[in-house]
Design an enzyme around this catalytic site. Structure first.
Site, short mmCIF file in Angstrom:
data_model
loop_
_atom_site.label_atom_id
_atom_site.label_comp_id
_atom_site.label_asym_id
_atom_site.label_seq_id
_atom_site.Cartn_x
_atom_site.Cartn_y
_atom_site.Cartn_z
CB ILE A 39 -0.92 -0.02 1.23
CG1 ILE A 39 -2.01 -1.26 0.86
CG2 ILE A 39 -1.70 1.30 1.42
CD1 ILE A 39 -2.87 -1.34 2.11
CB SER A 65 4.93 0.22 -2.90
OG SER A 65 5.79 -0.32 -2.07
CB SER A 84 8.51 7.49 11.41
OG SER A 84 8.11 6.40 10.36
CE1 TYR A 144 7.95 7.58 3.14
CE2 TYR A 144 9.18 7.59 5.12
CZ TYR A 144 7.82 7.60 4.63
OH TYR A 144 6.76 7.94 5.17
CG PHE A 178 7.22 19.26 7.08
CD1 PHE A 178 6.77 18.11 6.14
CD2 PHE A 178 8.42 19.70 6.59
CE1 PHE A 178 7.65 17.78 4.75
CE2 PHE A 178 9.24 19.20 5.43
CZ PHE A 178 8.91 18.22 4.86
C1 LIG Z 1 5.94 2.50 7.09
C2 LIG Z 1 4.53 2.08 6.51
C3 LIG Z 1 3.80 3.21 5.80
C4 LIG Z 1 4.62 1.08 5.56
O1 LIG Z 1 3.74 0.62 4.72
P1 LIG Z 1 3.41 -0.81 4.00
O2 LIG Z 1 2.14 -0.51 3.12
O3 LIG Z 1 3.57 -1.78 4.83
O4 LIG Z 1 4.55 -0.68 2.82
P2 LIG Z 1 4.74 -1.70 1.75
O5 LIG Z 1 4.04 -2.78 1.87
O6 LIG Z 1 4.57 -0.84 0.50
O7 LIG Z 1 6.33 -1.82 1.77
C5 LIG Z 1 7.02 -1.73 0.90
C6 LIG Z 1 8.66 -2.28 1.08
O8 LIG Z 1 9.14 -1.28 2.21
C7 LIG Z 1 9.47 -2.21 3.30
N1 LIG Z 1 9.24 -1.60 4.41
C8 LIG Z 1 7.97 -0.83 4.49
N2 LIG Z 1 7.95 -0.29 5.81
C9 LIG Z 1 9.17 -0.74 6.52
C10 LIG Z 1 9.74 -0.25 7.82
N3 LIG Z 1 9.12 0.30 8.55
N4 LIG Z 1 11.00 -0.89 8.02
C11 LIG Z 1 11.54 -1.61 7.12
N5 LIG Z 1 11.10 -1.90 5.58
C12 LIG Z 1 9.96 -1.56 5.58
C13 LIG Z 1 8.60 -3.52 3.03
O9 LIG Z 1 9.20 -4.70 3.61
C14 LIG Z 1 8.66 -3.90 1.41
O10 LIG Z 1 9.81 -4.13 1.07
P3 LIG Z 1 9.56 -5.11 -0.06
O11 LIG Z 1 9.28 -4.46 -1.25
O12 LIG Z 1 11.06 -5.50 -0.30
O13 LIG Z 1 8.99 -6.43 0.38
C15 LIG Z 1 3.63 1.40 7.51
O14 LIG Z 1 4.45 0.31 8.20
C16 LIG Z 1 3.35 2.52 8.68
O15 LIG Z 1 2.25 3.19 8.48
N6 LIG Z 1 4.06 2.70 9.71
C17 LIG Z 1 3.74 3.44 11.01
C18 LIG Z 1 3.67 5.18 10.82
C19 LIG Z 1 4.82 5.47 9.87
O16 LIG Z 1 5.97 5.28 10.20
N7 LIG Z 1 4.54 6.21 8.92
C20 LIG Z 1 5.49 6.97 8.39
C21 LIG Z 1 5.57 8.55 8.72
S1 LIG Z 1 6.91 9.39 8.05
#
Ligand SMILES: CC(C)(COP(=O)(O)OP(=O)(O)OC[C@H]1O[C@@H](n2cnc3c(N)ncnc32)[C@H](O)[C@@H]1OP(=O)(O)O)[C@@H](O)C(=O)NCCC(=O)NCCS
Length: 408
Positions: free
Chosen positions: A99, A101, A124, A129, A408
């Site tokens: 999601i 991605s 975070s 990223y 921000f």
């Molecule tokens: C970080 C977050 C947005 C990731 O969302 P997600 O939908 O699980 O991400 P995706 O499924 O698209 O992951 C894409 C890739 O990134 C990696 N990834 C995602 N979050 C990660 C994390 N926190 N640490 C390490 N790798 C991560 C996944 O393993 C995946 O890798 P792959 O393509 O090799 O399998 C989600 O975990 C979240 O909401 N976290 C808490 C809030 C947060 O940190 N928000 C960001 C604010 S700046």
């Protein structure tokens, strides 16, 4: 199949905000906080992905990301349109399904369509990223300084500091920041949206026991401000830390004046400041430099070059012959070519390259935070011609260490 990303309607922003808060383990905003938080949402720029419906059929928002428009100052003093990316979150029961991605891809395409040259965010976690082409482009230093540490006799001294009320801060600081920014913004600095101020001033007032606001007045008028909050570490009077939330100064005298003021506040043990410029050497102002402890150095700006050719055209370059860099970008294909750096926006798809890097590695050097030789030594860049690295170092060198100073 990649999740479907759609633009959220204004009546969905609060749900998106609650989802983002929940992902960061924060409670939903009450009405007052929501009134302030909502100001940052810009119609058409808030994206969402729907998830599996609840058992009773209620639709569920599973992920969201938004951006708001700002400008970034680049080496040489020009500025480029920037998307400030924030409020990114995916529901814990929908993570690791692609999601984020899908949201990042759709957002980058949208930012490119809008003609915004770069995107930027605060991360975070540092592992999220990079895969989307964001690289650390500014860093900051955390310091904690003992209250009442005497300043050296030779430290700059001019002007005066006056405290102001929260209402005066709300009314006056945005214009003061704009003046300081217009006169002295260095690489990495950004403009601030009106909604940003509401959030920052409210955050510092609501999360701690007390907060304060002060302005420095120099020979030419107001030239700096500080916003701080107070963290009480126990029951004892005086067990307080003054936490700097925002400190901006147009010149060294204003900066020193504001630090002098903060260190002089009674009933406090220390003044702590997060992500200050790497070159803001508070210890050099003090009789006892060890009164200033550097408690950390961390990433501040994560930068994504969305239009590489435009970004390379906007900044100034050091004095060296151009260098040819093969940039890899698997999300935005227009960037995925050979760029001639040091010449205005020249791409040469069929040309050979002396250096090679991905778009995140380029962002790390773009504002001058990291040198090409440092990035090559660490494997971020590849040198096909070793002499090109020294040329790239000279081209990318910036006279001021980059810093943003706006969270921000
Ligand atoms: C970080 C977050 C947005 C990731 O969302 P997600 O939908 O699980 O991400 P995706 O499924 O698209 O992951 C894409 C890739 O990134 C990696 N990834 C995602 N979050 C990660 C994390 N926190 N640490 C390490 N790798 C991560 C996944 O393993 C995946 O890798 P792959 O393509 O090799 O399998 C989600 O975990 C979240 O909401 N976290 C808490 C809030 C947060 O940190 N928000 C960001 C604010 S700046």
């Amino acid at each position: 199949m990649s999740p479907h990303v759609r633009i959220l309607r204004p009546d969905e922003y609060r749900t998106a905000h609650t989802l983002f808060g929940q992902a960061l383990h924060a409670a939903p905003a009450d009405d007052e906080r929501w009134a302030r938080s909502s100001a940052l949402y810009v119609d058409g720029r808030t994206l969402g992905v729907d998830g599996d419906a609840a058992a009773d059929g209620t639709p569920v928002l599973a992920g969201t990301a938004m951006s708001f428009p700002t400008r970034l100052t680049v080496p040489g003093g020009a500025s480029v349109p920037m998307a400030a990316v924030t409020r990114v979150g995916v529901r814990a029961d929908h993570t690791r399904r692609g999601i984020l991605s899908a949201l990042m891809r759709a957002q980058l395409e949208d930012v490119a369509r809008r003609g915004e040259v770069v995107a930027s965010l605060r991360a975070s976690e540092a592992r999220i990223y990079g895969r989307f082409g964001y690289g650390v482009a500014t860093r900051g230093r955390d310091v904690e300084v003992r209250s009442h540490a005497p300043l050296r006799a030779g430290a700059p001294r001019s002007g005066a500091v006056r405290m102001i009320t929260a209402e005066e801060a709300r009314a006056d600081l945005p214009a003061l920041y704009e003046r300081i920014h217009a006169a002295s913004a260095g690489p990495g600095a950004m403009t601030r949206a009106a909604g940003w101020w509401e959030l920052m001033l409210h955050r510092s007032a609501s999360t701690t026991t007390a907060s304060g606001y002060a302005v420095h007045r120099g020979p030419d008028g107001d030239d700096g401000h500080v916003v701080w909050s107070v963290e009480n570490k126990g029951d004892a009077f005086g067990a307080n830390v003054l936490r700097v939330g925002d400190l901006q100064a147009a010149n060294p005298a204003a900066l020193t004046g504001l630090w002098r003021f903060l260190l002089g506040v009674d009933l406090a043990e220390s003044v702590a400041a997060h992500l200050r410029p790497l070159t803001e050497s508070v210890e050099l102002l003090l009789e006892d430099p060890r009164s200033c402890a550097v408690t950390g150095v961390g990433d501040e700006t994560w930068l994504r070059l969305v239009d590489v050719a435009a970004a390379l055209t906007a900044r100034s370059w050091g004095d060296a012959e151009p260098v040819r860099i093969r940039v890899h970008d698997r999300l935005l294909s227009a960037n995925d070519t050979v760029h001639v750096v040091g010449e205005k926006g020249v791409v040469d798809p069929d040309g050979s390259a002396e250096l090679e890097c991905d778009v995140a590695g380029l962002a790390m050097a773009y504002l001058g935070d990291r040198t090409p030789s440092e990035l090559a030594a660490a494997g971020w860049w590849t040198a096909h011609d070793p002499t090109a690295v020294a040329r790239a170092d000279a081209l990318f060198a910036a006279s001021t260490v980059p810093w943003c100073g706006t969270f921000f």
